[in-house]
Design a protein around this motif. Structure first.
Motif, PDB file in Angstrom:
ATOM      1  N   ASP A 108     -29.189 -30.018 -25.859  1.00  0.00           N
ATOM      2  CA  ASP A 108     -29.379 -30.142 -24.367  1.00  0.00           C
ATOM      3  C   ASP A 108     -27.967 -30.104 -23.561  1.00  0.00           C
ATOM      4  O   ASP A 108     -27.942 -29.613 -22.546  1.00  0.00           O
ATOM      5  CB  ASP A 108     -30.121 -31.484 -23.794  1.00  0.00           C
ATOM      6  N   ARG A 109     -26.888 -30.614 -24.076  1.00  0.00           N
ATOM      7  CA  ARG A 109     -25.659 -30.916 -23.561  1.00  0.00           C
ATOM      8  C   ARG A 109     -24.893 -29.383 -23.350  1.00  0.00           C
ATOM      9  O   ARG A 109     -24.563 -29.046 -22.368  1.00  0.00           O
ATOM     10  CB  ARG A 109     -24.786 -31.684 -24.200  1.00  0.00           C
ATOM     11  N   VAL A 110     -25.473 -28.197 -24.289  1.00  0.00           N
ATOM     12  CA  VAL A 110     -25.020 -27.278 -24.312  1.00  0.00           C
ATOM     13  C   VAL A 110     -25.657 -26.491 -22.789  1.00  0.00           C
ATOM     14  O   VAL A 110     -25.027 -25.947 -22.274  1.00  0.00           O
ATOM     15  CB  VAL A 110     -25.296 -26.384 -25.168  1.00  0.00           C
ATOM     16  N   ILE A 111     -26.902 -26.563 -22.854  1.00  0.00           N
ATOM     17  CA  ILE A 111     -27.647 -26.001 -21.571  1.00  0.00           C
ATOM     18  C   ILE A 111     -26.996 -26.777 -20.571  1.00  0.00           C
ATOM     19  O   ILE A 111     -27.055 -25.873 -19.333  1.00  0.00           O
ATOM     20  CB  ILE A 111     -29.355 -26.187 -21.756  1.00  0.00           C
ATOM     21  N   GLU A 112     -26.913 -27.879 -20.622  1.00  0.00           N
ATOM     22  CA  GLU A 112     -26.383 -28.463 -19.027  1.00  0.00           C
ATOM     23  C   GLU A 112     -25.021 -28.019 -18.774  1.00  0.00           C
ATOM     24  O   GLU A 112     -24.887 -27.608 -17.707  1.00  0.00           O
ATOM     25  CB  GLU A 112     -26.156 -29.739 -19.428  1.00  0.00           C
ATOM     26  N   VAL A 113     -24.036 -28.077 -19.648  1.00  0.00           N
ATOM     27  CA  VAL A 113     -22.617 -27.549 -19.212  1.00  0.00           C
ATOM     28  C   VAL A 113     -22.791 -25.994 -18.921  1.00  0.00           C
ATOM     29  O   VAL A 113     -22.214 -25.598 -17.712  1.00  0.00           O
ATOM     30  CB  VAL A 113     -21.768 -27.732 -20.513  1.00  0.00           C
ATOM     31  N   ASN A 114     -23.310 -25.341 -19.800  1.00  0.00           N
ATOM     32  CA  ASN A 114     -23.101 -23.852 -19.573  1.00  0.00           C
ATOM     33  C   ASN A 114     -23.873 -23.155 -18.540  1.00  0.00           C
ATOM     34  O   ASN A 114     -23.425 -22.569 -17.765  1.00  0.00           O
ATOM     35  CB  ASN A 114     -23.692 -22.922 -20.923  1.00  0.00           C
TER      36      ASN A 114
END
Length: 300
Positions: A108-114
């Motif tokens: 989820d952090r990848v989606i959040e940052v990118n």
């Protein structure tokens, strides 16, 4: 370079500027006479890049997913330089491995940052670019053009930012702001080197057809991105062959998800099962910096 295609004297903001594409782009644009605002999570690395480039380069520590902080940074940059002429939304992280094995918070952090980080960046900086009739370049990826097993979070996020930028272009073009999308294949950065530390993922990538199986040098890729910033290009291809992928992208999901994908995943399955316990975090030094920042924030 003609006056219509120059960044000389322009104020350019780069997110994810502590290393990799962002840091190298800062060097190239500085060499072309730009004034630079560097934004990122790693203050020591940002300070080192800024010091290397001189007094017309200033840095700000910020998490791109923090909308309030990004709005503050945008105001401070205008306060320092008087305007913003271009913004390169480059900040990004990645993780790899099967979706069902993925740590949910990391995925989820990848989606959040990118993706959401790019949304927060646009929300903070587009008003400034409207004032200057400036340019917004969203860095996407080959992953926006073709799906790839083991990269579900990264592919989803990069497809998302590509579509987001195309929508923005339609909304703000009549007000003088140009919006571009930048595409890179596997380029020699900390992120890619970190992904290659995973033996199974590295071997899977090596089995891809040429030119997808190569790692490309950073410097020429970034020169092409800098050219795109100068031209205010709608599409920027860090490797020239990526342009040709646009014409076949509609066929790629069937190819990747068909017999070829099933064959390669079947081949990789034993190795993936044996290494599942070590394939949990974000890849590369930038990913580690994000994890450390998140851990620090959680402890406060």
């Amino acid at each position: 370079m003609s006056s219509a295609r120059t960044v000389h004297g322009k104020v350019v903001v780069i997110t994810g500027a502590a290393r990799g594409v962002g840091a190298q782009l800062a060097r190239v644009l500085y060499g072309r006479g730009a004034r630079l605002a560097l934004v990122g999570l790693e203050p020591k690395e940002l300070a080192a890049v800024a010091a290397e480039l001189g007094p017309d380069t200033v840095h700000w520590e910020a998490d791109v997913t923090d909308g309030e902080r990004m709005a503050q940074v945008a105001d401070e940059i205008v306060g320092r330089f008087g305007r913003i002429d271009a913004l390169v939304a480059n900040a990004g992280i990645a993780t790899g491995g099967p979706f069902l094995d993925a740590d949910a918070r990391t995925f989820d952090r990848v989606i959040e940052v990118n993706l959401l980080g790019s949304v927060a960046t646009a929300r903070a900086f587009l008003p400034k670019l409207l004032e200057s009739r400036g340019y917004y370049l969203q860095i996407a990826s080959l992953a926006a053009l073709t799906p790839a097993p083991m990269m579900a979070a990264y592919c989803a996020s990069k497809a998302g930012v590509e579509s987001f930028a195309h929508a923005l272009r339609a909304e703000v073009g009549h007000r003088g702001v140009a919006v571009g999308v930048g595409y890179l294949s596997w380029t020699d950065t900390d992120m890619v080197r970190g992904a290659d530390e995973d033996t199974v993922l590295r071997e899977l990538r090596a089995r891809l057809p040429w030119p997808l199986n190569r790692t490309y040098p950073l410097a020429p890729a970034v020169e092409r991105i800098a050219d795109g910033v100068a031209r205010r290009s709608a599409h920027v291809y860090a490797q020239s062959w990526l342009r040709g992928m646009q014409g076949v992208r509609g066929y790629l999901p069937s190819v990747v998800g068909g017999a070829m994908g099933r064959r390669e995943m079947r081949r990789a399955e034993p190795g993936l099962a044996a290494t599942a316990s070590v394939r949990r975090g974000l890849v590369g030094a930038g990913g580690q910096a994000d994890e450390q920042a998140q851990a620090h924030h959680s402890s406060q």
